[in-house]
Design an enzyme around this catalytic site. Structure first.
Site, PDB file in Angstrom:
ATOM      1  CG  HIS A 141     -20.011  36.223  17.708  1.00 35.61           C
ATOM      2  ND1 HIS A 141     -19.135  35.991  18.746  1.00 35.61           N
ATOM      3  CD2 HIS A 141     -21.253  36.338  18.258  1.00 35.61           C
ATOM      4  CE1 HIS A 141     -19.807  35.972  19.875  1.00 35.61           C
ATOM      5  NE2 HIS A 141     -21.106  36.181  19.613  1.00 35.61           N
ATOM      6  CB  THR A 163       5.455   5.967   8.429  1.00 37.45           C
ATOM      7  OG1 THR A 163       6.570   5.096   8.265  1.00 37.45           O
ATOM      8  CG2 THR A 163       5.069   6.026   9.897  1.00 37.45           C
ATOM      9  N   GLY A 183       8.525   9.248  26.469  1.00 34.42           N
ATOM     10  CA  GLY A 183       8.610  10.331  25.498  1.00 34.42           C
ATOM     11  C   GLY A 183       7.300  11.090  25.403  1.00 34.42           C
ATOM     12  CB  ALA A 213      -0.914   0.005   1.218  1.00 29.07           C
TER      13      ALA A 213
END
Length: 467
Positions: free
Chosen positions: A445, A45, A182, A41
């Site tokens: 708004h 990554t 991490g 595919a």
């Protein structure tokens, strides 16, 4: 395949965001293009085991969190216990990945790009082998092989208990205790996913702040938000190894001179990524990566070998999919004789947690280190109507501008939807816009993005809705 069929104007090795985008742009510009990718595919990554599947999990985990813990307070009554079907979650994630990788494959075919499936290797003189068999040659070769996870020498990944993000997006059960080593984007995103699904998540970070590289105000606010969500976070903590205690795996670390032990059913090692050039044949063409493994290039992506270019995670700059894509487009245009360009000063960085974190340009500390006189404007989401109405008041927008010219030097956001909001600041920075330009841009708004307008006004003390 005849000689003419195996000769190309451009050959791209690597089918990730940088590689497939470069190939598509080359084909659009009329160049005969080949794309070599070892995965079945396309998408690298990012699409297969990174950006896309993790975002699918983030979305589903947020829905589960709402249903299980927040629905009643919002007036949504659920009859019966809310439970997690993890197999369905993973099936949905896989469906998303399949749809997107299939879409990329369709785009490549539509553009007439010749696809070679297998491991690409440089042979010299413009020739490329695929799975060790000479397969094609090209006048221009683009290296876009991406990056791989960094391992810890004292805590080797086994793919079962000590894992990388590749495995952490595909657990078949919710670990009771998950230790994340991490506190960067990958660790925080996947840590928050599994925390919502019910894991006791502990994050261990060597540096003083989580989300290294973010503005300090941003990382501190984010850490407070995660702790409210139930994650345990240890900064200034050095992981030294793992051992069994009372029959259970524990991650061992040092904090403030004392040893701590954290029980773990799964350990996610998320300490960064490194350039992936294994078996690429760089030595054959005389390319020697630097000490960190990056391939050196000039301002036109040229390597030290004639006719060979490099982009994405294997060259300098942030390891980001959109950075690689921009480089792929720019390089394709250069090869076609056009003026390709990437503005590295306005590449946004995002952490897709809840709330999200997004930043572009200089942090306050970086500006000061450069000796730039600055003005700073901040606007908290507690004062934003849409954020209050949406239960999304954890956040802030921070604008950093030059004190002399008012030019925007950086923008940093913690907010629901920050990944979408940051583009507005990027756009203003792209044309050299000022904080006043940002503050005088009309916003609908009520929207959370009004906080950007207010932060722009706050640079000169003119915010309307803050004290």
């Amino acid at each position: 395949m005849s000689d003419s069929d195996s000769q190309f104007d451009v050959a791209v090795i690597g089918g990730g965001p940088g590689g497939y985008v470069a190939a598509i742009r080359c084909a659009q510009l009329g160049l005969k293009t080949a794309l070599v990718e070892k995965r079945k595919a396309l998408g690298g990554t990012c699409l297969n085991v990174g950006c896309i599947p993790s975002k699918a999990l983030l979305h589903t985990s947020e829905q589960f969190e709402f249903a299980a813990h927040n629905a009643a307070a919002a007036g949504v009554e659920i009859d019966g216990k809310v439970s997690l079907n993890l197999k369905t979650v993973m099936d949905k994630k896989d469906k998303v990945v399949k749809q997107l990788t299939g879409g990329v494959d369709m785009l490549v075919k539509k553009r007439g790009i010749t696809r070679f499936e297998g491991h690409g290797k440089l042979l010299g003189e413009g020739k490329i082998a695929v799975d060790d068999k000479e397969a094609l040659s090209a006048t221009n070769i683009i290296l876009a092989t991406g990056s791989a996870v960094v391992d810890l020498p004292f805590l080797k990944q086994d793919g079962e208990t000590i894992v990388s993000s590749d495995q952490a997006i595909a657990f078949d059960s919710v670990p009771e205790n998950l230790v994340v080593i991490g506190a960067g984007a990958i660790g925080l995103e996947l840590g928050s996913v599994w925390a919502r699904y019910g894991s006791n998540v502990t994050v261990l970070e060597f540096l003083p702040n989580i989300a290294a590289g973010c503005d300090t105000d941003i990382s501190k606010l984010l850490e407070r938000s995660f702790k409210k969500q139930g994650l345990t976070i240890h900064t200034k903590t050095k992981v030294t190894g793992a051992k069994e205690i009372d029959g259970k795996l524990n991650v061992i670390a040092e904090k403030k001179g004392k040893e701590i032990a954290v029980p773990a059913d799964k350990v996610l090692v998320a300490v960064g990524r490194k350039p992936y050039t294994d078996g690429l044949g760089l030595e054959t063409v005389g390319i020697t990566p630097d000490q960190r493994g990056f391939i050196e290039i000039d301002d036109h992506f040229k390597t030290s070998a004639a006719g060979i270019f490099a982009i994405g995670d294997i060259v300098r700059g942030p390891m980001l999919a959109h950075k690689a894509e921009e480089e792929g487009v720019a390089l394709a245009e250069m090869i076609a004789g056009k003026a390709g360009h990437v503005n590295y000063d306005v590449i946004p960085n995002v952490i897709y947690t809840e709330p999200e974190v997004a930043g572009v340009g200089l942090t306050e500390a970086q500006a000061k280190e450069k000796g730039i006189a600055i003005k700073v404007g901040k606007f908290p989401l507690q004062a934003n109507g849409r954020a209050i109405a949406s239960d999304a008041t954890d956040g802030v927008v921070k604008i950093i501008a030059c004190a002399e010219t008012d030019k925007i030097l950086g923008g940093h956001i913690v907010a629901k939807g920050a990944s979408e909001m940051i583009s507005e600041i990027v756009t203003h920075m792209e044309y050299g816009g000022s904080a006043e330009d940002l503050g005088r841009t009309v916003h609908a708004h009520p929207t959370i993005s009004e906080a950007i307008k207010e932060a722009g006004l706050a640079v000169d003390g003119a915010a309307i809705h803050s004290l």
